[in-house]
Design a protein around this motif. Structure first.
Motif, PDB file in Angstrom:
ATOM      1  N   ILE A 101       0.838  -1.203   0.000  1.00 56.35           N
ATOM      2  CA  ILE A 101       0.000   0.000   0.000  1.00 56.35           C
ATOM      3  C   ILE A 101       0.874   1.255   0.000  1.00 56.35           C
ATOM      4  CG2 ILE A 101      -1.637   1.327   1.405  1.00 56.35           C
ATOM      5  CD1 ILE A 101      -2.956  -1.362   2.115  1.00 56.35           C
ATOM      6  N   ALA A 125       2.072   1.752  -3.410  1.00 56.99           N
ATOM      7  CA  ALA A 125       0.982   2.256  -4.242  1.00 56.99           C
ATOM      8  C   ALA A 125       0.852   3.767  -4.080  1.00 56.99           C
ATOM      9  CB  ALA A 125      -0.325   1.554  -3.882  1.00 56.99           C
ATOM     10  N   ALA A 167      -5.572   2.096  -3.497  1.00 57.85           N
ATOM     11  CA  ALA A 167      -4.841   0.966  -2.925  1.00 57.85           C
ATOM     12  C   ALA A 167      -5.717   0.200  -1.935  1.00 57.85           C
ATOM     13  CB  ALA A 167      -3.574   1.460  -2.233  1.00 57.85           C
ATOM     14  N   PHE A 207      -6.882  -3.648  -2.103  1.00 55.89           N
ATOM     15  CA  PHE A 207      -6.576  -4.582  -1.010  1.00 55.89           C
ATOM     16  C   PHE A 207      -7.852  -5.252  -0.490  1.00 55.89           C
ATOM     17  CE2 PHE A 207      -5.563  -6.047   3.220  1.00 55.89           C
ATOM     18  CZ  PHE A 207      -4.300  -6.601   3.042  1.00 55.89           C
ATOM     19  N   VAL A 222      -3.205  -5.248  -4.953  1.00 55.94           N
ATOM     20  CA  VAL A 222      -2.507  -3.955  -4.850  1.00 55.94           C
ATOM     21  C   VAL A 222      -1.302  -3.964  -5.797  1.00 55.94           C
ATOM     22  CG1 VAL A 222      -1.227  -2.389  -3.349  1.00 55.94           C
ATOM     23  CG2 VAL A 222      -3.267  -3.517  -2.486  1.00 55.94           C
ATOM     24  N   ASP A 249      -2.398  -3.776  -9.363  1.00 59.55           N
ATOM     25  CA  ASP A 249      -2.890  -2.437  -9.701  1.00 59.55           C
ATOM     26  C   ASP A 249      -1.737  -1.448  -9.874  1.00 59.55           C
ATOM     27  OD1 ASP A 249      -5.171  -0.775 -10.200  1.00 59.55           O
ATOM     28  OD2 ASP A 249      -4.677   0.259  -8.325  1.00 59.55           O
TER      29      ASP A 249
END
Lengths: 253, 331
Positions: free
Chosen positions: B19, B22, B59, B63, B289, B292
């Motif tokens: 995260i 991200a 993010a 998740f 995550v 992405d």
């Protein structure tokens, strides 16, 4: 001593009667073998006695309590049940599989209490599985796998054991090994009811034989008095020669 | 779950790192100090906006979606005792997307922010309930998966019908975007509407963990151990329905996370279908995550959709797992 009795038990699947008018009382501390031809209703009777199916009529009493009124964990603490299916869905380890026997006490393979751990160790010991603890269950032989199932049943410490054809697909040596496990269980005060297809083994090891045919119990008693050519003929429809309690030969009737 | 503490702690840490990455990576270059400044609102205002309104919600969305889908998949696999079960394969996602699209089609979603999540969850619960009833009638998992395929196809056909009758290009684009699956442009408020359902769903699934372990021995033996099969089915079906529906309300249809993640986690937890739930959720979150982030930094001329990438990687993996599955196993 554990008492299990059934009174006027019957079960239907749709319109088909699976068994009816079954009255029995298991001898405490004894090994009882239920025998009969395929389709006699043995497995159905076992699932009813184990409290997994509600009977159409009649009641099963476990230590003075109606089985249908008991909670599933309460029942499981007094009665362990081994179905015919021995296949495990996932290749978990031997000790994890045995730990599942502690389910009714809140134990899981992920979290075992001290009491759970001791019970699992004892069960592994009794079934001579100590060397196989970490083995994945999908790498075991049939004989080893059947001992795993007995170990998980013993881990629950239930005084009553009900097993459906525990000897299926075992060679003679392993069949005898499993029968000795059962014998040891009853000698230590346990009560056992098992379905067997090997009549000679049943006659050799059982304290009591239950003869079942077409959904009815037709005879009941120790092998000495019920393991007869007459019973073999009317229950299994075979000509058997029995000499001194030993099966000599079986032929087509 | 004490036994898996190192694994779960490791995956949790991986989640935080993912995260954080991200927040760090994207079209506007930010330094690590900028990210911390943005997170704590002590740095430049624009950094705070980028972090709190764009990257962090995105993010989190990835998740939460990954966690919900992966745990749902793991629990359904445990219940049906088959590694190929998953919300997407069983038609749960398709039905949920259909319900959400219906709401979009009739323009109901503008009335209240709760309507879209509610519809998606309703669709998912409908599909899981259908599977539950079917499971009572048939012992065969293959039949259940085929029913899922049927539900999926039928939902897909109705979706096509809706697209066919789309009143204007804008609503068509809206609906298509929805079916592709993406976590772009989600706000923290969007997440807040779905999160409670997902949390309750995952809670129910975690409560089913012991029962899933017991089901390793088969339904009859598990019942003999003292497991109430009916309760167990309801826990998993409602839990997976809520979690999957909630995740679809956030991100649309993202397939195969629920099948790949448990497959990777399984050997790490001794193949125990109960212990696998929490690690699957954490790993599923990390996976989405990471995927992405990859999508955002890959230089493509049109925006790549997360659901499209998941399917591109996931579908071949599904086939691979199906081939690997030993033929001697349960059917």
């Amino acid at each position: 001593m554990t008492q299990l009795s059934a009174d006027n038990l019957s079960l239907k699947a749709g319109q088909t009667e699976l068994f009816a008018k079954v009255n029995l009382s298991l001898a405490p501390g004894k090994l009882t073998c239920l025998i009969g031809p395929n389709g006699a209703g043995k497995s159905s009777l076992l699932t009813c006695l184990a409290g997994l199916k509600k009977p159409a009529t009649g009641t099963v009493m476990l230590n003075g309590q109606d089985l249908t009124g008991m909670s599933s964990t309460e029942r499981a603490k007094q009665l362990s049940y081994l179905p015919q299916n021995r296949q495990l869905s996932w290749p978990i380890s031997v000790e994890d599989a045995v730990a599942l026997g502690r389910f009714a006490y809140g134990g899981t393979p992920a979290r075992l209490s001290e009491a759970d751990r001791i019970a699992v160790d004892e069960a592994l010991d009794i079934c001579e599985l100590n060397g196989l603890r970490k083995r994945a269950t999908d790498t075991l032989s049939g004989g080893e796998l059947s001992r795993v199932h007995f170990a998980r049943a013993f881990a629950g410490k239930a005084p009553l054991l009900i097993a459906d054809e525990p000897l299926t697909a075992l060679d003679p040596k392993h069949q005898i090994r499993v029968m000795r496990l059962m014998q040891r269980f009853t000698e230590n005060g346990g009560t056992a009811l098992i379905v067997l297809h090997d009549i000679a083994l049943a006659a050799q090891f059982a304290d009591v034989l239950l003869w079942m045919r077409f959904g009815r119990l037709v005879d009941e008693g120790p092998p000495a008095s019920t393991f007869t050519e007459k019973n073999m003929s009317r229950v299994f429809e075979v000509d058997a020669r029995i000499d001194n309690g030993r099966l000599i030969s079986i032929a087509d009737a | 779950m004490i036994r898996d503490l190192p694994l779960n702690a490791g995956l949790f840490t991986a989640g935080i790192i993912a995260i954080f990455l991200a927040c760090l990576l994207g079209s506007t270059p930010l330094s690590i100090a900028d990210v911390f400044g943005g997170l704590t609102a002590t740095g430049a205002d624009e950094h705070s906006v980028i972090i709190w309104q764009i990257r962090l919600p995105r993010a989190f969305a990835a998740f939460i979606t990954g966690a919900a889908l992966a745990m749902s998949g793991a629990a359904l696999q445990g219940l049906l005792r088959n590694p190929l079960a998953e919300p997407g394969v069983l038609g749960v996602s398709a039905m949920s997307v259909l319900a959400a699209t219906l709401v979009l089609y009739f323009g109901l979603a503008t009335a209240s922010s709760l309507i879209l999540p509610a519809a998606a969850i309703f669709g998912a619960l409908l599909a899981t309930a259908l599977l539950g009833f079917a499971a009572l009638r048939t012992g065969s998992v293959v039949t259940l998966i085929l029913i899922g395929v049927g539900v999926s196809s039928f939902s897909g056909a109705l979706m096509s019908l809706l697209l066919n009758f789309a009143p204007n290009p804008f609503s068509l684009a809206d609906m298509v975007n929805w079916t592709l699956g993406s976590v772009a442009n989600r706000s923290l408020t969007d997440l807040a509407y779905s999160l409670p359902f997902i949390v309750v769903g995952l809670g129910l699934l975690l409560a089913s963990a012991r029962g899933l372990s017991a089901l390793t021995l088969g339904e009859e033996a598990a019942a003999g151990l003292g497991l109430n099969l009916m309760h167990q089915r309801i826990l998993v079906i409602v839990g997976a329905g809520l979690a999957t529906g909630g995740s679809i309300a956030i991100a649309g249809a993202i397939g195969f996370v629920g099948i790949i993640t448990p497959h990777v986690m399984r050997p790490l937890v001794g193949h125990d279908p109960g212990r696998i739930l929490l690690p699957s959720a954490l790993a599923g979150g990390v996976l989405l995550v990471a995927a992405d982030i990859l999508i955002r930094i890959l230089p493509t001329y049109a925006e790549l959709k997360l659901g499209v990438v998941a399917a591109l990687i996931g579908a071949p993996a599904f086939v691979w797992i199906a081939i690997q599955k030993r033929s001697g196993g349960q059917s």
